[in-house]
Design an enzyme around this catalytic site. Structure first.
Site, short mmCIF file in Angstrom:
data_model
loop_
_atom_site.label_atom_id
_atom_site.label_comp_id
_atom_site.label_asym_id
_atom_site.label_seq_id
_atom_site.Cartn_x
_atom_site.Cartn_y
_atom_site.Cartn_z
N CYS A 155 0.83 -1.20 0.00
CA CYS A 155 0.00 0.00 0.00
C CYS A 155 0.87 1.26 0.00
CB CYS A 155 -0.94 -0.01 1.21
SG CYS A 155 -2.13 1.34 1.20
N GLU A 225 -3.98 -4.99 -4.22
CA GLU A 225 -3.94 -3.61 -4.72
C GLU A 225 -4.55 -3.54 -6.12
OE1 GLU A 225 -3.12 -0.68 -3.38
OE2 GLU A 225 -2.81 -1.64 -1.44
#
Length: 240
Positions: A155, A225
């Site tokens: 992230c 993601e």
């Protein structure tokens, strides 16, 4: 970019005393196809050329607000388990920063989209968001410090790399350009370099088996993601 830790796909040249490459290099090299798929995803290309539908961006902002609340909790656990004072300070600070981002940046984006932060908070957590944050929390609570660090790292790192790449291209849409500027900003890049350095420090003390497990966590959340942006593109909702 001159710093002790690079954000490019080539990690620092210095390796472990045993001859092993830095863990960050192994992790990033392992997700090269995933990162390439992220850059090619229509959500990302739509940010750059301004063609991304507003509904898709709204979905992303809403789900990112939900995500960041649990991400802040994951970072707080990493801070509690960090073996060094630098690690404690870094993750504790970033946990606070994640909450601030949710309250400030997302509120501003929702205003730009004609809504409010309160309206976003009232919307349900989506399937991919729930799966991603559940994996994060399970890993940081149930695994080692290195496991947790590897799980939260994509992230940081992928957003920094995407922001860096998109900043060079810009966007004709002012709202999307604001998002790109946040993650392409040098201040955020510096935060990420610090966390990548912590991963390499932890990797130096880890066994080969522990490093392999960390790479698996890193790869898994890197996939999440891609899935997160894809869920926004599809305006994902619960099927039943």
């Amino acid at each position: 970019m001159t710093s002790e830790v690079t954000l490019s796909s080539s990690a620092p040249a210095s390796g472990h005393a045993t001859g092993r490459p830095p863990l960050s290099r192994e992790m990033w090299d392992g997700i090269a196809p995933i990162y390439s798929a992220i850059l090619d995803h229509p959500f990302i290309t739509g940010l750059v050329d301004g063609s991304l539908p507003r509904d898709a961006f709204r979905h992303f902002v809403v789900q990112d607000s939900h995500y960041l609340r649990d991400y802040a909790r994951a970072l707080a656990v990493c801070a509690a388990r960090a073996p060094s004072d630098d690690g404690v300070r870094a993750f504790a600070s970033d946990a606070v920063g994640a909450i601030a981002a949710e309250q400030e940046m997302h509120a501003a984006f929702m205003e730009g989209l004609g809504g409010t932060a309160e309206q976003a908070a009232a919307l349900p957590v989506g399937p991919t968001t729930r799966a991603y944050t559940s994996y994060l929390l399970a890993t940081v609570y149930g695994g080692s410090f290195l496991d947790g660090l590897a799980a939260v790292l994509p992230c940081y790192w992928i957003y920094a790399r995407v922001g860096e790449a998109l900043l060079e291209r810009s966007s004709p849409d002012p709202l999307y350009q604001r998002w790109i500027s946040v993650y392409g900003d040098e201040a955020f890049q510096g935060v990420v370099r610090r966390v990548v350095a912590l991963a390499d420090q932890a990797g130096e003390e880890a066994t080969d088996a522990q490093r392999a497990q960390a790479r698996e966590h890193f790869t898994t959340t890197s996939r999440y993601e891609w899935m997160f942006w894809d869920a926004a593109w599809r305006r994902e909702s619960w099927p039943v």
